[in-house]
Design a protein around this motif. Structure first.
Motif, PDB file in Angstrom:
ATOM      1  N   ALA A   2     -21.660  24.966 -46.976  1.00 50.72           N
ATOM      2  CA  ALA A   2     -20.615  25.312 -47.629  1.00 50.72           C
ATOM      3  C   ALA A   2     -19.901  24.207 -48.029  1.00 50.72           C
ATOM      4  CB  ALA A   2     -19.687  26.022 -46.590  1.00 50.72           C
ATOM      5  N   SER A   3     -19.130  24.253 -49.099  1.00 50.31           N
ATOM      6  CA  SER A   3     -18.651  23.088 -49.699  1.00 50.31           C
ATOM      7  C   SER A   3     -17.160  23.098 -49.630  1.00 50.31           C
ATOM      8  CB  SER A   3     -18.903  23.000 -51.296  1.00 50.31           C
ATOM      9  OG  SER A   3     -17.981  22.027 -52.015  1.00 50.31           O
ATOM     10  N   ASP A   4     -16.539  21.671 -49.501  1.00 46.50           N
ATOM     11  CA  ASP A   4     -15.015  21.827 -49.625  1.00 46.50           C
ATOM     12  C   ASP A   4     -14.834  21.184 -50.959  1.00 46.50           C
ATOM     13  OD1 ASP A   4     -14.352  18.431 -47.912  1.00 46.50           O
ATOM     14  OD2 ASP A   4     -15.770  19.065 -49.322  1.00 46.50           O
ATOM     15  N   ARG A 171     -12.148  21.116 -42.312  1.00 46.64           N
ATOM     16  CA  ARG A 171     -12.877  22.321 -41.794  1.00 46.64           C
ATOM     17  C   ARG A 171     -13.172  23.411 -42.712  1.00 46.64           C
ATOM     18  NH1 ARG A 171     -10.021  19.148 -38.396  1.00 46.64           N
ATOM     19  NH2 ARG A 171     -10.704  18.725 -36.308  1.00 46.64           N
ATOM     20  N   THR A 172     -13.106  23.313 -44.057  1.00 46.73           N
ATOM     21  CA  THR A 172     -13.517  24.331 -44.860  1.00 46.73           C
ATOM     22  C   THR A 172     -14.770  24.891 -44.541  1.00 46.73           C
ATOM     23  OG1 THR A 172     -12.084  23.472 -46.570  1.00 46.73           O
ATOM     24  CG2 THR A 172     -13.525  25.044 -47.257  1.00 46.73           C
ATOM     25  N   ILE A 175     -14.463  27.196 -41.639  1.00 46.55           N
ATOM     26  CA  ILE A 175     -13.847  28.607 -41.865  1.00 46.55           C
ATOM     27  C   ILE A 175     -14.507  29.419 -42.666  1.00 46.55           C
ATOM     28  CG2 ILE A 175     -11.533  29.526 -43.232  1.00 46.55           C
ATOM     29  CD1 ILE A 175     -10.349  26.805 -42.982  1.00 46.55           C
ATOM     30  N   ALA A 176     -15.677  28.925 -43.484  1.00 46.49           N
ATOM     31  CA  ALA A 176     -16.311  29.769 -44.241  1.00 46.49           C
ATOM     32  C   ALA A 176     -17.377  30.469 -43.295  1.00 46.49           C
ATOM     33  CB  ALA A 176     -17.163  28.866 -45.228  1.00 46.49           C
ATOM     34  N   SER A 177     -17.790  29.815 -42.465  1.00 46.30           N
ATOM     35  CA  SER A 177     -18.791  30.492 -41.200  1.00 46.30           C
ATOM     36  C   SER A 177     -17.705  31.526 -40.400  1.00 46.30           C
ATOM     37  CB  SER A 177     -19.356  29.604 -40.310  1.00 46.30           C
ATOM     38  OG  SER A 177     -20.109  29.862 -39.331  1.00 46.30           O
ATOM     39  N   ALA A 178     -16.579  31.023 -40.400  1.00 50.70           N
ATOM     40  CA  ALA A 178     -15.769  32.185 -39.288  1.00 50.70           C
ATOM     41  C   ALA A 178     -15.482  33.374 -40.078  1.00 50.70           C
ATOM     42  CB  ALA A 178     -14.626  31.258 -38.953  1.00 50.70           C
ATOM     43  N   LEU A 184     -17.338  28.206 -49.622  1.00 55.87           N
ATOM     44  CA  LEU A 184     -15.784  28.290 -49.427  1.00 55.87           C
ATOM     45  C   LEU A 184     -15.200  27.069 -50.293  1.00 55.87           C
ATOM     46  CD1 LEU A 184     -13.114  29.916 -48.849  1.00 55.87           C
ATOM     47  CD2 LEU A 184     -13.184  28.867 -46.731  1.00 55.87           C
ATOM     48  N   LEU A 185     -14.631  26.936 -51.072  1.00 54.27           N
ATOM     49  CA  LEU A 185     -14.023  25.628 -51.882  1.00 54.27           C
ATOM     50  C   LEU A 185     -12.655  25.719 -51.629  1.00 54.27           C
ATOM     51  CD1 LEU A 185     -16.176  25.921 -54.741  1.00 54.27           C
ATOM     52  CD2 LEU A 185     -16.876  25.055 -52.639  1.00 54.27           C
ATOM     53  N   ALA A 186     -12.205  24.223 -51.467  1.00 53.61           N
ATOM     54  CA  ALA A 186     -10.800  23.658 -51.127  1.00 53.61           C
ATOM     55  C   ALA A 186     -10.434  23.061 -52.577  1.00 53.61           C
ATOM     56  CB  ALA A 186     -10.485  22.630 -50.022  1.00 53.61           C
TER      57      ALA A 186
END
Length: 500
Positions: A2-4, A171-172, A175-178, A184-186
């Motif tokens: 996942a990416s922030d 921690r983006t 969060i994507a994993s959760a 999930l991108l910030a």
């Protein structure tokens, strides 16, 4: 991974972030649900005690009312906990749950969005936003809204009191994993709110050529609209994951620096950038290019190229005379005009001169080898470093700009003073995290993960007035670049004449 994403941790504090809000009726019922739940314990306890007493009478249990009350009160509380706080981890039911987030998504995604809303506290604990062992004292970042739009599903989160947007953005990926999404991108934050987006389409996976971008025919309607709104005096450089065009402003007075290992897409992006600059008659070019790929025969000041014996120190010395002469003459002209402190960007008398230093670390090493045995006072290498530093610090006000290109911008090449003068910095895939941290202040571990695993052409860029951004550069072949640049020059000694 996942990416922030756009790495907007450094966004301006005053930046406005439009957070969707639910209708006041929904907020009213949510507030009643929030603050009214403790009353259910008081209302439910007498009802349960009455039921227990009825059962005792019916089955002739030999228990007193006091025993029923002692056993019934905790039992009532446990029942309420199970019914109401079953989603709250670590059995912390005494905390008041936040107001339910506003959810507006399509029917197919509604079940997922509601699950994220109800399990947000658990998500926060799983993602490391709060410590699970903290029983009553931790503050969960409030979830404000989950809204679907063209760019994807936006999740708006408020930074908790005493917390930081940086820790939330970091921690983006957790969060994507959760919440069970691949990416999930910030994308935005104003230090008070953070916007997380599950992208509907990851434009970083698409290869877009410069010609299709300039013609507005990329096959991506959102990107075409963004390109159509490209600011005047700017170049189209790449696209973000959300199909927004990344541009480099030309009227912003700044030096440029590119770093990236071989086959990282550095040259392809450079061809695209220079191709657009060469269409502007107010831009002129010179530099040192051992590869010989960038120069054009029409350039006013001939480039330093590699001959059969490598780079010749004499050629570099003559070239430095010309470049330093242009700088000195323009600074003198600027001092003679008391009404201005810098030349205008589009001044036809003093056009922009872009000085390109291709593979600058390799150039310095090559010159150092060629000058083995030469007296220190006569070495061109030291003079090149000195003129380079002077150009970075003095040249912008007289329309001279420097472009530094390196596979890895080590501190030996770009010291603190030189690096501070370079506003536009682009980094593609590199093999060392320290190289990224030195080039981009405050780079995070997740950003490094993005670069370490990046596809060719994917990198990060930061420049004046813009936060650090993840992007994919437009693809430009060498053949297309030559169409803009014209014929290549023939290797020869550097002439002694050039620009004003």
């Amino acid at each position: 991974m996942a990416s922030d994403g756009d790495f907007s941790r450094n966004s301006i504090f005053e930046q406005q972030l439009d957070v969707p809000k639910a209708h006041w009726i929904i907020r009213l019922f949510a507030s009643l649900w929030r603050y009214g739940r403790p009353l259910l314990v008081l209302l439910g306890a007498p009802l349960l005690l009455f039921m227990l007493n009825a059962l005792a009478v019916e089955f002739d249990w030999n228990v007193t009312a006091a025993t029923i009350a002692i056993l019934g009160a905790p039992l009532t509380y446990l029942v309420v906990v199970v019914l109401i706080h079953v989603k709250v981890p670590r059995f912390s039911p005494l905390r008041l749950a936040p107001v339910l987030a506003y959810v507006k998504v399509s029917r197919s995604k509604r079940r997922w969005a509601r699950r994220v809303r109800w399990q947000w506290t658990s998500v926060a604990v799983s993602a490391g936003l709060v410590r699970a062992e903290s029983f009553f004292g931790f503050r969960v970042p409030p979830l404000l809204a989950i809204v679907e739009s063209v760019e994807g599903i936006s999740i708006y989160v408020r930074v908790p009191r005493g917390g930081s947007a940086h820790s939330l953005v970091e921690r983006t990926p957790n969060i994507a994993s959760a919440i069970g999404v691949r990416q999930l991108l910030a994308t935005q934050n104003n230090q008070l709110y953070v916007k997380l987006v599950v992208p509907a389409r990851d434009a970083l996976q698409d290869t877009v050529t410069l010609s299709s971008a300039l013609n507005g025919d990329t096959g991506n309607a959102a990107l075409d609209r963004s390109l159509a709104a490209l600011p005047v005096d700017s170049t189209a450089f790449g696209t973000t994951a959300f199909s927004n065009c990344v541009s480099i402003s030309l009227d912003a007075s700044q030096h440029y620096a590119f770093q990236g290992q071989a086959r990282s897409g550095k040259s392809v992006s450079l061809y695209g950038f220079l191709s657009q600059l060469r269409e502007n008659t107010n831009w002129h070019f010179t530099g040192i290019d051992p590869t010989g790929a960038l120069p054009a025969a029409s350039d006013d000041i001939a480039w330093v190229l590699t001959g059969e014996g490598g780079l010749r120190p004499l050629d570099v010395a003559l070239w430095l005379d010309q470049v330093e002469g242009v700088l000195n003459r323009r600074l003198s002209a600027l001092r003679c005009d008391p009404g201005v402190d810098k030349f205008e960007f589009d001044d036809p008398k003093y056009p922009v001169l872009l000085i390109v230093l291709e593979e600058f670390p390799g150039v310095l090493k090559s010159l150092k080898v060629a000058e083995t045995g030469v007296k220190p006072s006569e070495r061109v290498t030291d003079r090149l470093k000195a003129v380079y530093g002077r150009l970075l610090m003095e040249a912008l006000k007289v329309n001279l700009r420097v472009m530094t290109i390196a596979q890895r911008a080590d501190a030996e090449i770009l010291g603190g003073a030189e690096r501070a003068q370079i506003a536009c910095r682009v980094t593609f895939k590199v093999d060392n995290q320290d190289a990224v941290r030195m080039f981009h202040d405050g780079v995070s571990g997740s950003e490094w993960d993005q670069l370490r695993n990046a596809a060719p052409g994917v990198g990060i860029i930061e420049q004046i007035g813009q936060p650090r951004t993840l992007f994919r550069a437009y693809s430009t072949s060498f053949t297309e670049y030559r169409q803009f640049a014209g014929p290549m020059p023939v290797f020869e000694d550097v002439p002694s004449e050039g620009l004003n």
